[in-house]
Design a protein around this motif. Sequence first.
Motif, PDB file in Angstrom:
ATOM      1  N   LYS A 141     -24.160 -52.127  46.232  1.00 17.82           N
ATOM      2  CA  LYS A 141     -24.309 -51.155  45.074  1.00 17.82           C
ATOM      3  C   LYS A 141     -26.013 -51.080  46.346  1.00 17.82           C
ATOM      4  O   LYS A 141     -26.840 -50.719  45.304  1.00 17.82           O
ATOM      5  CB  LYS A 141     -25.862 -51.704  43.850  1.00 17.82           C
TER       6      LYS A 141
ATOM      7  N   MET B 230     -31.136 -39.991  42.680  1.00 19.34           N
ATOM      8  CA  MET B 230     -29.873 -40.038  42.142  1.00 19.34           C
ATOM      9  C   MET B 230     -29.010 -41.296  41.789  1.00 19.34           C
ATOM     10  O   MET B 230     -28.539 -41.966  41.119  1.00 19.34           O
ATOM     11  CB  MET B 230     -28.809 -38.983  42.514  1.00 19.34           C
ATOM     12  N   LEU B 231     -29.084 -41.716  43.161  1.00 19.23           N
ATOM     13  CA  LEU B 231     -28.020 -43.030  42.991  1.00 19.23           C
ATOM     14  C   LEU B 231     -28.881 -44.361  42.439  1.00 19.23           C
ATOM     15  O   LEU B 231     -28.206 -45.258  41.399  1.00 19.23           O
ATOM     16  CB  LEU B 231     -28.012 -43.129  44.810  1.00 19.23           C
ATOM     17  N   GLU B 232     -30.309 -44.286  42.775  1.00 18.32           N
ATOM     18  CA  GLU B 232     -31.146 -45.521  41.738  1.00 18.32           C
ATOM     19  C   GLU B 232     -30.839 -45.150  40.236  1.00 18.32           C
ATOM     20  O   GLU B 232     -30.823 -46.028  39.640  1.00 18.32           O
ATOM     21  CB  GLU B 232     -32.269 -45.110  42.204  1.00 18.32           C
ATOM     22  N   ASP B 233     -30.734 -43.949  40.139  1.00 17.93           N
ATOM     23  CA  ASP B 233     -30.787 -44.106  38.625  1.00 17.93           C
ATOM     24  C   ASP B 233     -29.315 -44.519  38.036  1.00 17.93           C
ATOM     25  O   ASP B 233     -29.009 -45.095  37.077  1.00 17.93           O
ATOM     26  CB  ASP B 233     -31.327 -42.241  37.975  1.00 17.93           C
ATOM     27  N   ASP B 234     -28.194 -44.548  38.958  1.00 12.50           N
ATOM     28  CA  ASP B 234     -26.802 -44.938  38.585  1.00 12.50           C
ATOM     29  C   ASP B 234     -26.773 -46.277  39.274  1.00 12.50           C
ATOM     30  O   ASP B 234     -25.363 -47.457  39.242  1.00 12.50           O
ATOM     31  CB  ASP B 234     -26.115 -44.419  39.605  1.00 12.50           C
ATOM     32  N   GLY B 235     -27.988 -47.162  39.361  1.00 10.47           N
ATOM     33  CA  GLY B 235     -28.255 -48.333  39.645  1.00 10.47           C
ATOM     34  C   GLY B 235     -28.005 -49.440  40.755  1.00 10.47           C
ATOM     35  O   GLY B 235     -27.987 -49.760  40.660  1.00 10.47           O
ATOM     36  N   TYR B 236     -28.321 -48.006  41.991  1.00  6.79           N
ATOM     37  CA  TYR B 236     -28.054 -48.713  43.439  1.00  6.79           C
ATOM     38  C   TYR B 236     -29.205 -48.684  43.873  1.00  6.79           C
ATOM     39  O   TYR B 236     -30.345 -48.647  43.206  1.00  6.79           O
ATOM     40  CB  TYR B 236     -27.241 -47.484  43.744  1.00  6.79           C
TER      41      TYR B 236
ATOM     42  N   ASP C 208     -17.131 -43.930  44.844  1.00  7.38           N
ATOM     43  CA  ASP C 208     -17.509 -43.000  43.932  1.00  7.38           C
ATOM     44  C   ASP C 208     -19.071 -42.422  44.887  1.00  7.38           C
ATOM     45  O   ASP C 208     -19.377 -41.262  44.615  1.00  7.38           O
ATOM     46  CB  ASP C 208     -17.611 -43.663  42.781  1.00  7.38           C
TER      47      ASP C 208
ATOM     48  N   ASP D 228     -25.350 -33.536  36.638  1.00  7.56           N
ATOM     49  CA  ASP D 228     -23.745 -33.827  35.922  1.00  7.56           C
ATOM     50  C   ASP D 228     -23.022 -32.544  36.570  1.00  7.56           C
ATOM     51  O   ASP D 228     -21.599 -33.377  36.551  1.00  7.56           O
ATOM     52  CB  ASP D 228     -24.025 -33.153  34.328  1.00  7.56           C
TER      53      ASP D 228
ATOM     54  N   LYS E 124     -21.287 -34.456  39.038  1.00  2.89           N
ATOM     55  CA  LYS E 124     -20.500 -35.268  39.099  1.00  2.89           C
ATOM     56  C   LYS E 124     -19.627 -34.695  38.859  1.00  2.89           C
ATOM     57  O   LYS E 124     -17.800 -35.941  38.955  1.00  2.89           O
ATOM     58  CB  LYS E 124     -21.508 -36.539  38.059  1.00  2.89           C
TER      59      LYS E 124
ATOM     60  N   SER F  50     -16.908 -37.805  35.680  1.00  2.00           N
ATOM     61  CA  SER F  50     -17.300 -37.621  34.867  1.00  2.00           C
ATOM     62  C   SER F  50     -16.791 -36.892  33.703  1.00  2.00           C
ATOM     63  O   SER F  50     -15.189 -36.126  34.347  1.00  2.00           O
ATOM     64  CB  SER F  50     -18.233 -36.864  34.406  1.00  2.00           C
TER      65      SER F  50
END
Length: 309
Positions: free
Chosen positions: A45, A68-74, A253, A300, A303, A309
Amino acid sequence: MTFSRTARRSLAAVSALGLGLTLAACSSEDETTPAGSSSPTAADKNITIGVHSGWDEGIAVSHLFKVMLEDDGYEVQAETADAGIVYTGLAGGDYDVNFDMWLPITHADYLKKYEDDLEQLGVWYDDAKLTIAVNENAPISSLAELAENADAFGNRIVGIESGAGLTRITQDEAIPTYGLEDMEFVISSTPAMLAELKSQTEAGENVAVTLWRPHWAYDEYPIRDLEDPEGVMGGAEEIHTVGRDGFSADHPDVAAMIKAFTLNDEQLFSLENIMFNENQGENPDESVRQWLEANPTFVDDLKTAAGLS
């Protein structure tokens, strides 16, 4: 004290091994991870983006992906350096990805030098080029018409810095090819050119300036490019994303998102306008969030296009 990416990975592997042994000792035999689990580790991550200093489109897109990646936990770092340093760092594994390789011309030498250590991850923009732009309602549509209509533009073309490639091409190629020697070519600076563009378009006056795509001015001002029938300003280039060798295997991903990622003129120019004009380049992550609010389906949609998604 800093470590190379290889050293950091070795340390991470040792730490992960120690943590895994500790957890194994504390868990019962039937509390095992299901076979085929793809839960990412902390190391998976962490992503570092190399960003070309002064290249607005690359800065904008780098921070778009950062958010965008930080919002996905990176955990994402965007590190700015000259293009040569970025590509050397990518080839050496110190950066993971760069969103601003112009091909087939501008960055071709870097690709030739480092291509064995880089992954091509896709083209996100295909109309990057040098131009001479005029106000939207100007009386001409082509550089071939500019000389005979020079008076309508105050008999001058407003340029940028003397050392810029755009300035050299205008001086050495466009002016002699289209017979513009009698027009004054004002060599100034990018801020001075943009100030002239702003004042003349607001006053409803004709103006001719050297410019390039992508640039936020196309979103902010009513302007268009003059056609270049002789092709002296150069053809359109593509903007590629490149990663270090092994990036796709380590971050499948993210690689899928990058490969599916594109921006059209309206999207890119509006993002740059918010970041560099409205917000003066301050807090680019907040500029991205402002842009995403105005484009609520963008993440969205990306993805979905990437099959995530």
